[in-house]
Design a protein around this motif. Structure first.
Motif, short mmCIF file in Angstrom:
data_model
loop_
_atom_site.label_atom_id
_atom_site.label_comp_id
_atom_site.label_asym_id
_atom_site.label_seq_id
_atom_site.Cartn_x
_atom_site.Cartn_y
_atom_site.Cartn_z
N SER A 85 -2.81 -0.72 7.06
CA SER A 85 -3.11 0.52 6.35
C SER A 85 -3.56 1.62 7.31
O SER A 85 -3.13 2.77 7.20
CB SER A 85 -4.21 0.27 5.30
OG SER A 85 -3.77 -0.63 4.31
N VAL A 108 -1.50 5.31 8.42
CA VAL A 108 -2.07 6.66 8.40
C VAL A 108 -2.01 7.29 9.78
O VAL A 108 -1.68 8.46 9.95
CB VAL A 108 -3.52 6.63 7.88
CG1 VAL A 108 -4.14 8.02 7.94
CG2 VAL A 108 -3.57 6.11 6.45
N THR A 145 -2.07 2.12 -8.67
CA THR A 145 -2.62 1.01 -7.89
C THR A 145 -2.91 -0.16 -8.81
O THR A 145 -3.74 -0.05 -9.73
CB THR A 145 -3.90 1.44 -7.16
OG1 THR A 145 -3.61 2.56 -6.31
CG2 THR A 145 -4.44 0.30 -6.32
N ASN A 186 -5.67 -3.73 -4.87
CA ASN A 186 -5.89 -3.21 -3.52
C ASN A 186 -6.49 -4.29 -2.64
O ASN A 186 -7.65 -4.66 -2.80
CB ASN A 186 -6.82 -2.00 -3.57
CG ASN A 186 -6.99 -1.36 -2.21
OD1 ASN A 186 -6.27 -1.68 -1.28
ND2 ASN A 186 -7.93 -0.45 -2.10
N ARG A 230 5.55 9.80 -1.01
CA ARG A 230 4.35 9.67 -1.85
C ARG A 230 4.06 10.96 -2.60
O ARG A 230 3.59 10.93 -3.74
CB ARG A 230 3.14 9.29 -0.98
CG ARG A 230 3.32 7.99 -0.21
CD ARG A 230 1.98 7.42 0.26
NE ARG A 230 1.17 8.37 0.98
CZ ARG A 230 1.16 8.51 2.29
NH1 ARG A 230 1.98 7.78 3.04
NH2 ARG A 230 0.35 9.36 2.88
N SER A 282 0.85 -1.18 0.00
CA SER A 282 0.00 0.00 0.00
C SER A 282 0.88 1.23 0.00
O SER A 282 1.91 1.26 0.69
CB SER A 282 -0.92 0.02 1.23
OG SER A 282 -1.58 1.27 1.35
N GLN A 291 0.30 3.87 1.41
CA GLN A 291 0.24 4.44 2.75
C GLN A 291 1.38 3.97 3.64
O GLN A 291 1.68 4.59 4.66
CB GLN A 291 -1.10 4.11 3.41
CG GLN A 291 -2.31 4.71 2.73
CD GLN A 291 -2.38 6.21 2.93
OE1 GLN A 291 -1.71 6.75 3.79
NE2 GLN A 291 -3.18 6.89 2.14
N THR A 330 -9.13 1.33 1.38
CA THR A 330 -8.87 2.45 0.49
C THR A 330 -8.26 3.58 1.32
O THR A 330 -8.29 3.57 2.55
CB THR A 330 -10.17 2.95 -0.16
OG1 THR A 330 -11.03 3.47 0.87
CG2 THR A 330 -10.89 1.82 -0.88
N ASP A 331 -7.69 4.56 0.62
CA ASP A 331 -7.09 5.70 1.35
C ASP A 331 -8.12 6.38 2.24
O ASP A 331 -7.83 6.76 3.37
CB ASP A 331 -6.52 6.69 0.34
CG ASP A 331 -5.25 6.17 -0.32
OD1 ASP A 331 -4.74 5.13 0.13
OD2 ASP A 331 -4.78 6.80 -1.28
N GLU A 332 -9.34 6.54 1.72
CA GLU A 332 -10.39 7.21 2.50
C GLU A 332 -10.77 6.38 3.72
O GLU A 332 -10.94 6.91 4.82
CB GLU A 332 -11.62 7.44 1.62
CG GLU A 332 -12.74 8.19 2.34
CD GLU A 332 -13.92 8.48 1.43
OE1 GLU A 332 -14.96 8.95 1.94
OE2 GLU A 332 -13.80 8.25 0.20
N SER A 388 -8.85 4.18 5.24
CA SER A 388 -7.72 4.22 6.17
C SER A 388 -7.73 5.51 6.98
O SER A 388 -7.45 5.51 8.18
CB SER A 388 -6.40 4.11 5.40
OG SER A 388 -6.28 2.87 4.75
N GLU A 389 -8.07 6.62 6.31
CA GLU A 389 -8.15 7.91 6.99
C GLU A 389 -9.24 7.88 8.05
O GLU A 389 -9.04 8.33 9.19
CB GLU A 389 -8.46 8.99 5.96
CG GLU A 389 -8.49 10.40 6.50
CD GLU A 389 -7.14 11.08 6.46
OE1 GLU A 389 -7.01 12.14 7.10
OE2 GLU A 389 -6.24 10.55 5.82
#
Length: 213
Positions: free
Chosen positions: A137, A141, A92, A95, A85, A76, A78, A99-101, A103-104
């Motif tokens: 992941s 973050v 990608t 996966n 980055r 990943s 992340q 997802t990045d969102e 993980s956030e």
């Protein structure tokens, strides 16, 4: 084409900063003899390169010679430093983690649990991260947000509300301790660890750090 390999004198598949500088960075300025460009492929870069090695590459990544190309592969994006980055084009291929969102959101939920007075809130935030990739992941973050909090203490502004929440509740020493605990958890994920035992251990470490006098 060059594929940097782990240092023979280190465990866990890590390329030391010294070997990176001596065996690869020292050769970067030498132009290729036959091909149009030199390509460095860092496979499993999230494991191969520690933070000091990633930082050593930043200037070259930001302003590489025309005949030089870097390729980093990782489970990943992340898992690599934000500064790396931001200087790379992320592609990608597959996966298998959050997802990045997502993980956030998971990291923000953990921050809410960390600063909460109730241990249940932290356990509830960790519970949905039921496999290694999802947990890895989210922790990557979280670790980045904790580092942003350290920068905030030094006067670097941030627009991240979760980072501001951390700085209102914790001091620098506790934040550093949280980074160390999070890094230890990420390292444990590279072994055959039981996820439930790991999240329980991590929760106890976070509570110990945030509740200590």
């Amino acid at each position: 084409m060059f594929i940097p390999e782990p240092s023979k004198n280190l465990k866990s598949g890590i390329l030391s900063l010294k070997d990176l500088r001596d065996n690869y960075l020292a050769q970067i300025s030498i132009k290729p003899n036959e091909a149009r460009c030199k390509v460095y492929i860092f496979t499993d870069a999230d494991t191969l390169l520690r933070e000091d090695s990633q930082n050593a590459l930043l200037k070259t990544i930001e302003e590489p010679p025309q005949e030089l190309l870097f390729i980093f592969t990782a489970e990943s994006a992340q898992h690599l430093l934000l500064t790396v980055r931001s200087r790379a084009r992320i592609i990608t291929l597959k996966n298998t983690s959050l997802t990045d969102e997502e993980s956030e959101e998971a990291a923000d939920a953990m921050i809410n649990g960390i600063v909460s007075l109730y241990e249940y809130d932290l356990l509830a935030a960790l519970h949905p991260l039921e496999d290694k990739e999802r947990l890895r992941s989210a922790l990557a973050v979280l670790c980045e947000k904790l580092r942003q909090a350290l920068c905030f203490y030094s006067g670097v502004p941030t627009g991240d509300e979760s980072v501001k929440k951390l700085t209102r509740k914790l001091d620098r020493a506790r934040t550093i301790a949280l980074i160390e605990a999070t890094g230890a958890a990420i390292d444990k994920l590279k072994t055959n660890v039981n996820i439930q035992l790991l999240t329980t251990w991590l929760s106890s470490q976070y509570r110990r750090i945030t509740w200590q006098k």
